[in-house]
Design a protein around this motif. Sequence first.
Motif, mmCIF file in Angstrom:
data_model
loop_
_atom_site.group_PDB
_atom_site.id
_atom_site.type_symbol
_atom_site.label_atom_id
_atom_site.label_comp_id
_atom_site.label_asym_id
_atom_site.label_seq_id
_atom_site.Cartn_x
_atom_site.Cartn_y
_atom_site.Cartn_z
ATOM 1 N N LYS A 224 11.028 18.093 5.101
ATOM 2 C CA LYS A 224 10.246 16.908 5.476
ATOM 3 C C LYS A 224 10.635 16.525 6.896
ATOM 4 O O LYS A 224 11.735 16.800 7.347
ATOM 5 N N ASN A 225 9.701 15.857 7.584
ATOM 6 C CA ASN A 225 9.973 15.590 8.993
ATOM 7 C C ASN A 225 9.293 14.303 9.441
ATOM 8 O O ASN A 225 8.588 14.295 10.451
ATOM 9 N N GLU A 227 6.858 11.662 10.447
ATOM 10 C CA GLU A 227 5.427 11.809 10.732
ATOM 11 C C GLU A 227 5.096 13.192 11.281
ATOM 12 O O GLU A 227 3.933 13.533 11.502
ATOM 13 N N LEU A 230 5.681 19.256 8.394
ATOM 14 C CA LEU A 230 6.638 19.767 7.405
ATOM 15 C C LEU A 230 6.658 21.286 7.531
ATOM 16 O O LEU A 230 5.632 21.911 7.821
ATOM 17 N N PRO A 244 1.249 15.839 8.087
ATOM 18 C CA PRO A 244 0.799 14.684 7.286
ATOM 19 C C PRO A 244 -0.240 13.864 8.075
ATOM 20 O O PRO A 244 -0.165 13.793 9.307
ATOM 21 N N VAL A 245 -1.178 13.277 7.348
ATOM 22 C CA VAL A 245 -2.172 12.391 7.974
ATOM 23 C C VAL A 245 -1.427 11.166 8.505
ATOM 24 O O VAL A 245 -0.602 10.586 7.786
ATOM 25 N N VAL A 247 -0.264 7.516 9.253
ATOM 26 C CA VAL A 247 -0.455 6.264 8.505
ATOM 27 C C VAL A 247 -0.704 5.169 9.535
ATOM 28 O O VAL A 247 0.117 4.962 10.426
ATOM 29 N N VAL A 250 2.614 1.524 9.326
ATOM 30 C CA VAL A 250 3.814 1.787 8.520
ATOM 31 C C VAL A 250 4.515 0.444 8.301
ATOM 32 O O VAL A 250 4.945 -0.207 9.247
ATOM 33 N N THR A 253 9.545 2.215 5.438
ATOM 34 C CA THR A 253 9.689 3.651 5.102
ATOM 35 C C THR A 253 10.675 3.900 3.950
ATOM 36 O O THR A 253 10.945 5.055 3.612
ATOM 37 N N ALA A 256 10.299 6.898 1.289
ATOM 38 C CA ALA A 256 9.276 7.869 1.738
ATOM 39 C C ALA A 256 9.619 9.254 1.181
ATOM 40 O O ALA A 256 8.793 9.918 0.546
ATOM 41 N N GLY A 257 10.861 9.676 1.411
ATOM 42 C CA GLY A 257 11.282 11.008 0.952
ATOM 43 C C GLY A 257 11.337 11.106 -0.567
ATOM 44 O O GLY A 257 10.935 12.110 -1.155
ATOM 45 N N PHE A 260 7.781 11.327 -1.831
ATOM 46 C CA PHE A 260 7.250 12.662 -1.494
ATOM 47 C C PHE A 260 7.743 13.670 -2.530
ATOM 48 O O PHE A 260 6.961 14.450 -3.086
ATOM 49 N N ALA A 285 3.683 9.618 -0.311
ATOM 50 C CA ALA A 285 4.597 9.012 0.683
ATOM 51 C C ALA A 285 3.821 8.075 1.603
ATOM 52 O O ALA A 285 4.297 6.978 1.935
ATOM 53 N N ILE A 289 4.786 4.086 2.096
ATOM 54 C CA ILE A 289 5.241 3.467 3.350
ATOM 55 C C ILE A 289 4.254 2.418 3.875
ATOM 56 O O ILE A 289 4.549 1.716 4.822
HETATM 57 P P1 ADP Z 1 13.188 10.493 4.316
HETATM 58 O O1 ADP Z 1 12.587 9.230 3.755
HETATM 59 O O2 ADP Z 1 13.920 11.284 3.284
HETATM 60 O O3 ADP Z 1 13.958 10.288 5.590
HETATM 61 P P2 ADP Z 1 11.008 11.501 5.936
HETATM 62 O O4 ADP Z 1 11.197 10.365 6.890
HETATM 63 O O5 ADP Z 1 11.082 12.858 6.500
HETATM 64 O O6 ADP Z 1 11.961 11.440 4.670
HETATM 65 O O7 ADP Z 1 9.589 11.277 5.270
HETATM 66 C C1 ADP Z 1 9.198 11.868 4.064
HETATM 67 C C2 ADP Z 1 7.699 12.045 4.070
HETATM 68 O O8 ADP Z 1 7.060 10.767 4.220
HETATM 69 C C3 ADP Z 1 7.179 12.883 5.213
HETATM 70 O O9 ADP Z 1 7.232 14.264 4.911
HETATM 71 C C4 ADP Z 1 5.748 12.387 5.337
HETATM 72 O O10 ADP Z 1 4.925 13.007 4.368
HETATM 73 C C5 ADP Z 1 5.893 10.899 4.991
HETATM 74 N N1 ADP Z 1 6.020 10.082 6.210
HETATM 75 C C6 ADP Z 1 7.144 9.502 6.702
HETATM 76 N N2 ADP Z 1 6.880 8.795 7.830
HETATM 77 C C7 ADP Z 1 5.547 8.939 8.051
HETATM 78 C C8 ADP Z 1 4.625 8.447 9.051
HETATM 79 N N3 ADP Z 1 5.028 7.676 10.073
HETATM 80 N N4 ADP Z 1 3.309 8.789 8.944
HETATM 81 C C9 ADP Z 1 2.881 9.574 7.926
HETATM 82 N N5 ADP Z 1 3.683 10.059 6.961
HETATM 83 C C10 ADP Z 1 4.997 9.764 7.018
#
Ligand code: ADP
Length: 307
Positions: A224-225, A227, A230, A244-245, A247, A250, A253, A256-257, A260, A285, A289
């Motif tokens: 995961k990465n 925004e 991935l 990812p589309v 958002v 936000v 967050t 989020a992970g 997902f 996710a 968020i």
């Molecule tokens: P974690 O919460 O574990 O740090 P991430 O920040 O990588 O995980 O986010 C998990 C997933 O949430 C992402 O793979 C994506 O699908 C979604 N996501 C997080 N931030 C955004 C964003 N700003 N816009 C769209 N999707 C997001």
Amino acid sequence: MARQFVAIGECMVEFAPTLDGTYAVGFAGDTFNTAWYVRQLTERDKLGVTYVSAVGDDDLSRRLTCFVESAGITPAFATIESASPGVYMIFLNNGERSFQYWRSQSAARRLADDLGALEAAAAGDMVYFSGITLAILDETARRRLLSALTDAAGRGAEIVFDPNLRSRLWQSAEDMCAWTTRAASVAAIVLPSFEDEAVHFKDCGPEDTAKRYLECGVRLVVVKNGEGQLVVRSADGDGFQFQPVPVPEVVDTTAAGDSFNAAFLVDYLERGRAREAVRAGCALAAHVIGSRGALVPVSQLDLIACR
Ligand code: ADP
């Protein structure tokens, strides 16, 4: 018989500020959040959801257990005499949230005290744990947990691991990285977040993260990465990237992970196709968020969007 999803870890008591200046009691924690979303996305007669942890014998523990049951999740909880659940409080300062934790003595730290009970509880089609599950245990309990998971894998369970690197829960960053690598080597699927991995493993890009976990013997890695794109790689050489589309707004967050992971795993359990599963993970996710809090209800409409 319905298939079984089992998550192992710590669910804490949350005190969150409300608009009138008081605090609302809730319950959350990384692996629990994932179990909660798995429950929201599935029907009870198709998939059983069990949460493995430990609680104390106080009122807070009883409230936590009631909450888990009322969410449709089966608690597989050891009861530790005179112990209490971990607690955290959210503070709001000019719109910025900060957290204070009281979890160093929490009952959940004892979830792996009884190997027999742990092995019985970890009997699922898919068994999910995280780096936080490992971090809260002492070394003997960590070894016990990994041994129970190795046995579960031997009985056909799909072991899933989210490294969820939180260095403040570990004695040292080196310790955290060593145990994370060890834990990944018992898992079939690893779901890391690039931002954390880059800091602690010095990965230059998500591809490096995926490669490192594949080298542990993992079958499928989904990096995961936030925004960003991935990266998905599997041991048979297959792979793809997914954007990812965006958002539009936000809000928070948190989880989020975790969310997902839930939607990804539900879809992957059902259809076994990583591409569709990643799309489902991103959709949930994005929904999560867009609202405040770790546990955001999922309506029928949201459900369709996550499929
Ligand atoms: P974690 O919460 O574990 O740090 P991430 O920040 O990588 O995980 O986010 C998990 C997933 O949430 C992402 O793979 C994506 O699908 C979604 N996501 C997080 N931030 C955004 C964003 N700003 N816009 C769209 N999707 C997001």
